[in-house]
Motif scaffolding. Structure first.
Motif, PDB file in Angstrom:
ATOM      1  N   THR A 703       0.816  -1.231  -0.038  1.00 22.18           N
ATOM      2  CA  THR A 703       0.183  -0.090  -0.029  1.00 22.18           C
ATOM      3  C   THR A 703       0.791   1.379   0.024  1.00 22.18           C
ATOM      4  O   THR A 703       1.674   1.206   0.837  1.00 22.18           O
ATOM      5  N   VAL A 704       0.536   2.395  -1.025  1.00 22.05           N
ATOM      6  CA  VAL A 704       1.148   3.432  -0.884  1.00 22.05           C
ATOM      7  C   VAL A 704       0.344   4.529  -0.690  1.00 22.05           C
ATOM      8  O   VAL A 704      -1.049   4.642  -0.874  1.00 22.05           O
ATOM      9  N   THR A 705       1.020   5.555  -0.175  1.00 21.09           N
ATOM     10  CA  THR A 705       0.079   6.868   0.545  1.00 21.09           C
ATOM     11  C   THR A 705       0.719   8.003  -0.358  1.00 21.09           C
ATOM     12  O   THR A 705       1.892   8.224  -0.549  1.00 21.09           O
ATOM     13  N   ASN A 706      -0.175   8.792  -0.823  1.00 19.74           N
ATOM     14  CA  ASN A 706       0.084  10.034  -1.464  1.00 19.74           C
ATOM     15  C   ASN A 706       0.631  11.128  -0.886  1.00 19.74           C
ATOM     16  O   ASN A 706      -0.378  11.693   0.127  1.00 19.74           O
ATOM     17  N   VAL A 707       1.743  11.756  -0.912  1.00 24.27           N
ATOM     18  CA  VAL A 707       2.123  12.673  -0.179  1.00 24.27           C
ATOM     19  C   VAL A 707       2.713  13.963  -0.970  1.00 24.27           C
ATOM     20  O   VAL A 707       3.388  14.908  -0.391  1.00 24.27           O
ATOM     21  N   ALA A 708       2.103  13.961  -2.179  1.00 26.54           N
ATOM     22  CA  ALA A 708       2.745  14.870  -2.968  1.00 26.54           C
ATOM     23  C   ALA A 708       1.496  16.102  -3.282  1.00 26.54           C
ATOM     24  O   ALA A 708       1.649  17.055  -4.193  1.00 26.54           O
ATOM     25  N   GLY A 709       0.514  16.030  -2.434  1.00 26.11           N
ATOM     26  CA  GLY A 709      -0.468  17.115  -2.558  1.00 26.11           C
ATOM     27  C   GLY A 709      -2.039  16.725  -3.141  1.00 26.11           C
ATOM     28  O   GLY A 709      -2.068  15.256  -3.189  1.00 26.11           O
ATOM     29  N   ASN A 710      -2.778  17.576  -3.212  1.00 29.06           N
ATOM     30  CA  ASN A 710      -4.180  17.376  -3.841  1.00 29.06           C
ATOM     31  C   ASN A 710      -4.655  17.426  -5.145  1.00 29.06           C
ATOM     32  O   ASN A 710      -5.394  17.004  -5.474  1.00 29.06           O
TER      33      ASN A 710
END
Length: 787
Positions: A703-710
């Motif tokens: 599972t990966v999490t987006n941390v680059a913004g909306n």
């Protein structure tokens, strides 16, 4: 390991009594046992009931037996006990484990510039903030568990630093050095741990009397110091990875007692309460000693530190290049291997005139010059080759063994044949160090030494003013041919000079410990590599033993080891924490691992020191990127639940796990399928699959999490798989619409080869055109060797 003495001639000769196997044995017999009782009841330092009761009964039972008490981040104590008493205590309620107090080992600038150059050249990524910018303000706190610190070093000045963070709860305990030792806005805390908890003997303080801790602390977070060098070598600006960070010092090692596990646990306990953000440990056990996790003080302390949001960075060990030699392999530890940088220390040999040799190297300014040697020496020999050159075997005493003589072993050479000559020595019998050979030849009147050693050739050690250089067997063949072709061979050894832009770099250092992990093949270790060879950093200011003849003690020193690579990662971690304050320890680890590079400055794959292709067993995810890691795009979060499941998979029962963990869901239960192969499914940034059956295949989830913004973005997958292994990723696209969004994918490995002939490696990369997020993988068969 032979290389340890070569790497740290002063450090390890001085501290040999507690960095080797003998010290470890002594540590297990000193009568001190660690009683580990799992999670603490609260974060306020109050003792858990069963801990308090057991401690009270201990004090009544054995007066003055308690050495340490742990109560902040976890619960337990260290006490002097007999084996019978320890066995009896192990049956008491609340005791998770009890084990002898082990003695651990220390795993012991251009490096930051090199990392930035590598990133700029090799990575086509989004512009990132500059790591170790001199004007970067940061309140990140790095805790250093080591030999202490030399606070007067200019690397630790607090010029232009703001007030100490109000969240800091630690102290500056100067001990008996309170007249001269003081903290400031850079070194904001200091503690020390000696064998007696309540007695401060003369000279006990956080002050570094070894140099190792000072070197490590300045590498991680030292202020910029212009004009730094080691007696003119490696000259430039010395700076740490996160110069704006604060430093908290925990001296857990001493010449008297070594680095005891009870001290290490005490430092973990205090650091959790003090409020550090990062813990850096350039120390650990020896390869081949695999303790249960509940008997490993670093694994235990790190588990509780990570539970409290602290990233724990540890050296991988110096027992390479043997397979399965990596230490500090718990999945919640960030484990660091060592690699070279593009600076070389060159100590050249000039041979006498020879027509063939002159023609062969006619392109050199000096046709008799060979760029072969590697060492640090401040030779005062003439630059012209006027000194007789002899192969040590030819100087053998009549009653000496020929093998001992060619290795320049003690009492094997005839003084009359050595006096006034440069002696060529082998180094392949493990009977003595390079320093021993130097001292032996020097005592007989020899004027210089050339040592043949393929391994230590790659690591420059300091030999003061005595002319000594180390060459490989390949170059030795050329010199032997010259000696055998001349009636009166002559040579000289030139003083060391620094060479930059050396290629290829990085390469994995020969001493750097290797995977696979002896704990489990289902977690890839080490995690990452960073510079650990010939690193210039601050040193203690009174080391006359390190000073060449006629010189003042050095303010900076050049040493090598995974001890030096570890603080490089600690500095990067601190910078990421400053840039991304909400990142958890596992997200920070993921940011470093998934943005790492596997390419050297020749734009070719990274190799080992021998020139062979390096694998993830050598470098983990690759070499750290100091810019891409600050903005990783996606991260893998390894949650507390993952670590709890890991303990289940590894074989711990639910009752023991509930005692260990502080944060555990009330309804937590071990998964029904709790075999070791399930470890592959914890959400780690790399993938390791063992006992692989190609026909049955194996499916792994991540599972990966987006941390680059909306902003809405789509990542597509690319797979780099070795021949014979089929790798399928489902889905092949991940579409994110907001920050913090989590998406999962599956990887299925199959193969027509059953079993695989050898362990195989590859990678899975998610890219959206702006970010590249790479996970390395390793697949090993049932026939692979166990460690």
């Amino acid at each position: 390991m032979k290389g340890l003495v070569v790497l740290f001639p002063v450090l390890f000769l001085f501290l040999g009594s507690f960095f080797g196997d003998a010290a470890a044995a002594q540590g297990s017999k000193n009568g001190v046992y660690i009683v580990y009782m799992g999670a603490a009841a609260s974060g306020k330092g109050s003792l858990r009931d069963d801990h308090a009761q057991l401690l009270a009964s201990m004090l009544k039972w054995k007066k003055n037996s308690i050495i340490r008490s742990y109560k902040h981040g976890f619960s337990g104590f260290a006490a002097r006990l007999s084996a019978e008493e320890a066995h009896a205590l192990s049956k008491k309620p609340g005791v998770v484990s009890i084990f002898p107090d082990p003695v651990l080992q220390l795993h012991t600038t251009r490096s930051w510039d090199f990392l930035k150059i590598q990133t700029d050249v090799l990575i086509d990524s989004v512009p990132s903030p500059s790591l170790n910018s001199q004007d970067q303000e940061s309140d990140t706190i790095i805790g250093i568990l080591d030999t202490g610190v030399w606070p007067e070093s200019e690397s630790f000045n607090d010029k232009d630093m703001g007030p100490i963070p109000t969240r800091w709860k630690g102290t500056c305990n100067a001990g008996n050095d309170n007249v001269s030792f003081s903290c400031n806005r850079k070194i904001i805390g200091a503690r020390f741990y000696d064998i007696e908890d309540d007695v401060v003997a003369k000279g006990q303080s956080p002050r570094d009397m070894v140099g190792h801790g000072t070197h490590v602390a300045s590498t991680a977070a030292g202020q910029a110091v212009q004009g730094a060098s080691y007696y003119g070598l490696a000259a430039g600006t010395a700076i740490g990875g996160s110069p704006g960070s604060r430093i908290a010092v925990y001296r857990v090692c001493s010449p008297q007692y070594g680095c005891t596990g009870s001290n290490v646990l005490a430092a973990f306990d205090d650091a959790i309460a003090d409020g550090v953000d990062v813990l850096s440990l350039s120390l650990g056990g020896s390869a081949g000693i695999v303790r249960p996790l509940t008997d490993d003080p670093i694994a235990l302390g790190a588990f509780h530190a990570v539970e409290h949001g602290i990233t724990v960075v540890c050296s991988a060990g110096n027992d390479g290049p043997s397979s399965g030699s990596v230490v500090n392999f718990a999945p919640w530890i960030f484990t660091v291997a060592a690699s070279t940088i593009d600076r070389d220390f060159e100590s050249d040999i000039v041979l006498g005139g020879n027509k063939v040799i002159k023609v062969f190297i006619i392109s050199f300014v000096n046709p008799n010059k060979y760029n072969w040697g590697e060492s640090i020496n401040f030779s005062n020999l003439q630059k012209s080759p006027v000194y007789p050159l002899i192969y040590a075997k030819s100087a053998k005493k009549d009653d000496a063994n020929e093998n001992a003589a060619r290795n320049c072993d003690l009492d094997s050479l005839a003084g009359a044949l050595v006096k006034g000559k440069i002696v060529l020595c082998d180094n392949d019998d493990d009977m003595g160090s390079v320093v021993d050979k130097k001292d032996g030849v020097k005592s007989l009147g020899g004027v210089g030494v050339i040592v043949i050693d393929d391994q230590s050739r790659a690591v420059a050690s300091s030999y003061g003013t005595f002319p000594l250089t180390v060459i490989s067997s390949k170059e030795a063949a050329e010199i032997l041919a010259y000696i055998n072709s001349k009636r009166n061979p002559v040579a000289t050894i030139l003083p060391t000079v620094s060479v930059t832009k050396y290629k290829p770099a990085p390469a994995i250092a020969y001493f750097s410990a290797r995977g696979p992990s002896p704990l489990t093949r289902n977690i890839l270790k080490p995690d990452i590599t960073a510079p650990g060879v010939n690193i210039l950093a601050a040193w203690m200011g009174n080391d006359t033993g390190e000073a060449p003849e006629g010189k003042e003690p050095p303010l900076f020193n050049v040493i090598s080891g995974t001890s030096m690579s570890c603080p490089h990662i600690s500095g990067v971690v601190a910078a990421i924490k400053h840039q991304n304050p909400t990142f958890s320890p596992s997200e920070i680890k993921s940011a470093v691992m998934t943005t790492a590079t596997q390419t050297n400055n020749l734009r070719a794959p990274i190799t080992t020191n021998s020139g062979a292709a390096a694998t993830p067993y050598d470098f983990g995810a690759g070499e750290v990127s100091t810019t891409a890691s600050l903005q990783p795009g996606l991260v893998y979060e390894t949650t507390t639940l993952d670590y709890l499941n890991f303990l289940c998979y590894y074989g711990y029962d639910l009752s023991k796990i509930k005692m260990i963990a502080t944060t555990i869901p009330k309804d937590f239960a071990c998964p029904k399928d709790s075999g070791v192969d399930s470890i592959s499914n914890i959400n780690y940034p790399s993938i390791a699959v063992s006992s692989f059956d190609g026909k049955e295949g194996r499916t792994i989830s991540r599972t990966v999490t987006n941390v680059a913004g909306n902003n809405e973005t789509i990542y597509t997958v690319a797979v780099d798989a070795p021949q014979g292994l089929n790798v399928k990723v489902i889905p092949e696209e991940l579409q994110f619409t907001k920050s913090g969004q989590k998406l999962s994918y599956q990887v299925t490995f199959t193969s027509a080869l059953s079993p695989l002939k050898e362990d195989v490696f590859g990678s899975i990369t998610w890219s959206n055109g702006k970010y590249k997020v790479r996970s390395r993988f390793v697949v090993s068969s049932k026939s692979s060797k166990s460690y």
